[in-house]
Design an enzyme around this catalytic site. Structure first.
Site, short mmCIF file in Angstrom:
data_model
loop_
_atom_site.label_atom_id
_atom_site.label_comp_id
_atom_site.label_asym_id
_atom_site.label_seq_id
_atom_site.Cartn_x
_atom_site.Cartn_y
_atom_site.Cartn_z
N ARG A 1 -36.72 51.53 33.10
CA ARG A 1 -36.10 50.20 33.26
C ARG A 1 -35.99 49.52 31.91
O ARG A 1 -34.96 48.96 31.56
CB ARG A 1 -36.93 49.33 34.22
CG ARG A 1 -36.61 49.51 35.70
CD ARG A 1 -36.66 50.94 36.16
NE ARG A 1 -36.43 51.08 37.59
CZ ARG A 1 -37.40 51.12 38.51
NH1 ARG A 1 -38.67 51.09 38.15
NH2 ARG A 1 -37.10 51.25 39.78
N ASP B 1 -34.95 56.87 35.96
CA ASP B 1 -34.74 56.02 37.13
C ASP B 1 -33.29 55.59 37.15
O ASP B 1 -32.50 56.00 36.29
CB ASP B 1 -35.71 54.81 37.11
CG ASP B 1 -36.14 54.43 38.52
OD1 ASP B 1 -35.27 54.13 39.34
OD2 ASP B 1 -37.36 54.47 38.80
N HIS C 1 -33.59 57.33 43.19
CA HIS C 1 -33.68 56.73 41.85
C HIS C 1 -32.82 57.51 40.86
O HIS C 1 -33.22 57.72 39.71
CB HIS C 1 -35.14 56.68 41.38
CG HIS C 1 -35.99 55.72 42.17
ND1 HIS C 1 -36.11 54.40 41.86
CD2 HIS C 1 -36.72 55.90 43.29
CE1 HIS C 1 -36.89 53.79 42.74
NE2 HIS C 1 -37.28 54.69 43.62
N GLU D 1 -39.06 56.10 47.81
CA GLU D 1 -37.93 55.19 48.05
C GLU D 1 -36.57 55.90 48.12
O GLU D 1 -35.62 55.51 47.45
CB GLU D 1 -37.90 54.10 46.96
CG GLU D 1 -39.14 53.23 46.99
CD GLU D 1 -39.13 52.14 45.94
OE1 GLU D 1 -39.57 51.03 46.26
OE2 GLU D 1 -38.71 52.39 44.80
N TRP E 1 -49.18 54.48 46.66
CA TRP E 1 -48.88 53.14 46.10
C TRP E 1 -48.79 52.11 47.21
O TRP E 1 -48.91 50.93 46.96
CB TRP E 1 -47.60 53.20 45.26
CG TRP E 1 -46.32 53.47 46.01
CD1 TRP E 1 -45.89 54.66 46.49
CD2 TRP E 1 -45.30 52.53 46.34
NE1 TRP E 1 -44.67 54.53 47.10
CE2 TRP E 1 -44.28 53.22 47.01
CE3 TRP E 1 -45.13 51.15 46.12
CZ2 TRP E 1 -43.12 52.60 47.49
CZ3 TRP E 1 -43.98 50.53 46.59
CH2 TRP E 1 -43.00 51.25 47.26
N TYR F 1 -50.69 47.26 40.35
CA TYR F 1 -49.33 47.07 39.81
C TYR F 1 -49.37 45.87 38.85
O TYR F 1 -49.34 44.72 39.26
CB TYR F 1 -48.32 46.85 40.94
CG TYR F 1 -47.70 48.13 41.47
CD1 TYR F 1 -48.43 49.32 41.49
CD2 TYR F 1 -46.39 48.17 41.94
CE1 TYR F 1 -47.87 50.50 41.98
CE2 TYR F 1 -45.82 49.34 42.44
CZ TYR F 1 -46.57 50.50 42.45
OH TYR F 1 -46.02 51.66 42.94
N PHE F 2 -49.39 46.18 37.58
CA PHE F 2 -49.57 45.13 36.58
C PHE F 2 -48.25 44.44 36.23
O PHE F 2 -48.21 43.62 35.31
CB PHE F 2 -50.25 45.69 35.33
CG PHE F 2 -51.71 46.06 35.51
CD1 PHE F 2 -52.34 45.97 36.74
CD2 PHE F 2 -52.47 46.49 34.43
CE1 PHE F 2 -53.67 46.30 36.91
CE2 PHE F 2 -53.81 46.82 34.57
CZ PHE F 2 -54.41 46.73 35.82
N ASP F 3 -47.17 44.77 36.96
CA ASP F 3 -45.94 44.00 36.78
C ASP F 3 -45.97 42.73 37.62
O ASP F 3 -45.07 41.90 37.52
CB ASP F 3 -44.70 44.84 37.10
CG ASP F 3 -44.79 45.57 38.43
OD1 ASP F 3 -45.91 45.93 38.84
OD2 ASP F 3 -43.74 45.78 39.06
N TRP G 1 -44.56 48.84 35.73
CA TRP G 1 -43.12 48.87 35.98
C TRP G 1 -42.48 47.81 35.09
O TRP G 1 -43.04 46.74 34.89
CB TRP G 1 -42.84 48.59 37.47
CG TRP G 1 -43.47 49.62 38.36
CD1 TRP G 1 -44.60 49.47 39.10
CD2 TRP G 1 -43.02 50.97 38.58
NE1 TRP G 1 -44.87 50.64 39.78
CE2 TRP G 1 -43.91 51.57 39.47
CE3 TRP G 1 -41.94 51.72 38.10
CZ2 TRP G 1 -43.78 52.89 39.91
CZ3 TRP G 1 -41.80 53.02 38.53
CH2 TRP G 1 -42.71 53.60 39.42
N GLU H 1 -39.29 46.19 34.93
CA GLU H 1 -38.17 45.26 35.18
C GLU H 1 -38.43 43.93 34.46
O GLU H 1 -37.50 43.28 33.98
CB GLU H 1 -38.01 44.97 36.68
CG GLU H 1 -37.49 46.14 37.49
CD GLU H 1 -38.60 46.94 38.14
OE1 GLU H 1 -39.72 46.99 37.57
OE2 GLU H 1 -38.36 47.53 39.21
C1 ACM Z 1 -43.00 52.91 43.66
O1 ACM Z 1 -43.45 51.80 43.38
N1 ACM Z 1 -41.79 53.04 44.17
C2 ACM Z 1 -43.76 54.12 43.44
#
Ligand code: ACM
Length: 553
Positions: A145, A174, A246, A311, A378, A403-405, A453, A455
């Site tokens: 990203r 991705d 993705h 996903e 996750w 998830y540190f985002d 992540w 974004e």
């Molecule tokens: C994920 O957060 N889609 C692994």
């Protein structure tokens, strides 16, 4: 001057298994000699770069290193007495970690890149005996990203090493970018590695874009360099090519690989789940095994290769006559079975090269995994427990609290995060192997990993803010094997002086510095927009459903 002296044995982070404080101190002057067998002594020298330690013999050594085959992997013993320092370890990783502990016993100036005159290079006398609680102590970087230049990756490895973290999971592909050179399929990096603009608006707002091109990729030589740099610091690089979903960046380069091959695809300029999906036909498997081989050859030793599996929107598979006929020819009843079959073929190919496959939990729910596949749950603890009960090794990666985002506080003063809130205390309190599980399930938890992540991580400064000090708490639970001890925050307070010396722009425990806030524009956090508890509830429901390859978050 003597500034930055922390003193004592009780400010180490992560916390060692055993410390005994002695009387007095020893000096390790810059340029001192380290003796011992080369792979171990070299690892100690590398852990203390600012001191410029030299190899030499035991008679003149300030630090004497010896092999002790009786110690376990990554374990070490460190003794500091008036006549110098002694280290024993069974492997270079253990010696390296003894060096990192020694570095923390020195003044915080040991975390700078050059000597600061006036520093007293003394360490307190005593003894440390130490070994990790988990073998997988991971950090995940989404370089798809937001592309992070090689220097940021090398710096992350240095910071991981300083925290005894040992797996760098690189999310290399991705919808928003493909980040590695391919000689076999050069359009991957020529076309797939950049986009003309990036979305700046938030959920529920009128779409707005920055109109700034974004891109970049690592050459295969960069990967070789990153892996070697990591290996010397006891870090294993785990590459991820996320398939079959993705896939927009791959399909922008090679649309013939799509389940809808006549569609035109673009590297996405916005976030969210895309329906773009690779076809599961043999040509895709051949393509991916070739690309996996290129990446593996560049990295060298690749014990783990992550193939995603999360996903996936399988509608285009169900709508394709060719794919349906192929599914029927394999005797598979559903597109979910085909998803499992496709991932299994890739995992078998990787096993043939000596790599264990790693997947996100949707792939486990689809079924049919090789028994040696490592699962990253996750979507929460429950699906992790099911994977562990089924006999898979599990690395705990739940959105909450790994998830540190997600922002650290539900406050408009935070820079924009995906949601809120995940705090240092949340991470420190996390038990990767919950006590309520059966013993054989707990034994399957090989580690824990935080996810970055990207974004909402536009650059290296934002990366520092998101990663630390939550990463310090992650290191603590990963190394000790459970929730942090009560004295964690006191030790963290002292540890932040080391991060200051290193030059890390971490989030202060009291909140962001004025220039770390999101401001009034697109980087402002929208507090309460997405609550992490709601996300976890939703993900848990999805992970329970048979149709788990089609989440709609
Ligand atoms: C994920 O957060 N889609 C692994």
């Amino acid at each position: 001057m003597g500034f930055g002296i922390i003193g004592g044995m009780d400010h180490l982070l992560p916390r060692p298994r055993l410390t005994e404080t002695g009387a007095g101190s020893a000096e390790i002057a810059p340029g001192s000699v380290v003796s011992g067998p080369a792979p171990l002594a070299d690892a100690v020298r590398l852990a203390l770069p600012v001191l410029g330690l030299r190899p030499g013999d035991a008679a003149t050594a300030a630090v004497r290193v010896a092999e002790d085959p009786g110690l376990g992997p990554e374990a070490y013993a460190l003794t500091i007495a008036g006549d110098g320092v002694r280290i024993t370890a069974a492997d270079p990783a253990g010696a390296f970690y003894a060096g990192q502990t020694l570095r923390q016993l020195l003044p915080a100036e040991a975390f700078r890149s050059a000597l600061v005159p006036g520093t007293s290079w003394t360490v307190p006398c005593g003894r440390v005996e130490d070994a990790p609680g988990f073998s997988w102590r991971g950090a995940h970087l989404d370089v798809a990203r937001t592309f992070l230049p090689k220097r940021e990756v090398l710096r992350m490895i240095d910071l991981m090493a300083a925290h005894k973290l040992n797996r760098l999971h690189l999310h290399l592909a991705d919808d928003q970018g493909w980040r590695v050179e391919s000689r076999a399929f050069p359009l991957l990096h020529e076309v797939g590695s950049h986009r003309p603009r990036t979305i700046t608006s938030h959920r529920g707002e009128e779409p707005a874009f920055d109109d700034v091109p974004h891109g970049g990729h690592y050459t295969l030589a960069d990967l070789t360099e990153i892996a070697a740099y990591a290996r010397a610091r006891a870090v294993t690089v785990v590459p991820e090519i996320d398939v079959p979903g993705h896939a927009s960046a791959v399909l922008a380069a090679y649309p013939a690989l799509a389940a809808r091959p006549r569609e035109r695809y673009e590297v996405l300029d916005r976030w969210g789940i895309s329906p773009a999906i690779l076809s599961p036909l043999p040509a895709t498997v051949d393509f991916l095994t070739t690309v996996f081989a290129e990446i593996s050859d560049a990295l060298g030793d690749v014990p783990y290769f992550h193939i995603g599996g999360d996903e996936c929107v399988l509608d285009d598979w169900a709508a394709s006559a060719e794919i349906s006929a192929y599914q029927a020819s394999l005797g598979l009843e559903s597109v979910g079975d085909l998803h499992a079959w496709f991932l299994r073929r890739l995992a078998d190919a990787l096993a043939g090269r000596g790599s264990r496959t790693v997947v996100w939990d949707e792939a486990f729910v689809s079924g049919g995994l090789r028994p040696d596949t490592i699962v990253m749950p996750w979507r929460g603890e429950h699906v992790g427990r099911r994977a562990a009960a089924a006999g898979h090794d599990v690395v705990a990666t739940p959105v909450f609290p790994m998830y540190f985002d997600y922002a650290e506080a539900a406050s408009p003063e935070e820079p924009a995060g995906l949601g809120d809130a995940i705090t240092v205390a949340d991470v420190a309190a996390f038990a990767p192997a919950p006590p309520a599980w059966l013993e054989e399930e707990r034994a399957r938890v090989v580690g824990v990993q935080f996810q970055l992540w990207s974004e909402h991580i536009p650059d290296g400064r934002a990366l520092d803010y998101r990663a630390w000090p939550r990463g310090c708490a992650a290191a603590e639970i990963a190394w000790t094997g459970g929730p942090a001890a009560e004295d964690f925050l006191r030790r963290l307070d002292a540890h932040l002086a080391r991060l200051d010396a290193f030059g890390v722009e971490y989030r202060p425990l009291s909140g962001p510095r004025p220039w770390q806030r999101g401001g009034a524009g697109w980087r402002r956090h929208r507090p309460g927009d997405v609550a992490v508890q709601d996300v976890m509830r939703h993900l848990h429901e999805l992970s329970q459903s048979a149709d788990s390859t089609r989440p709609s978050m």
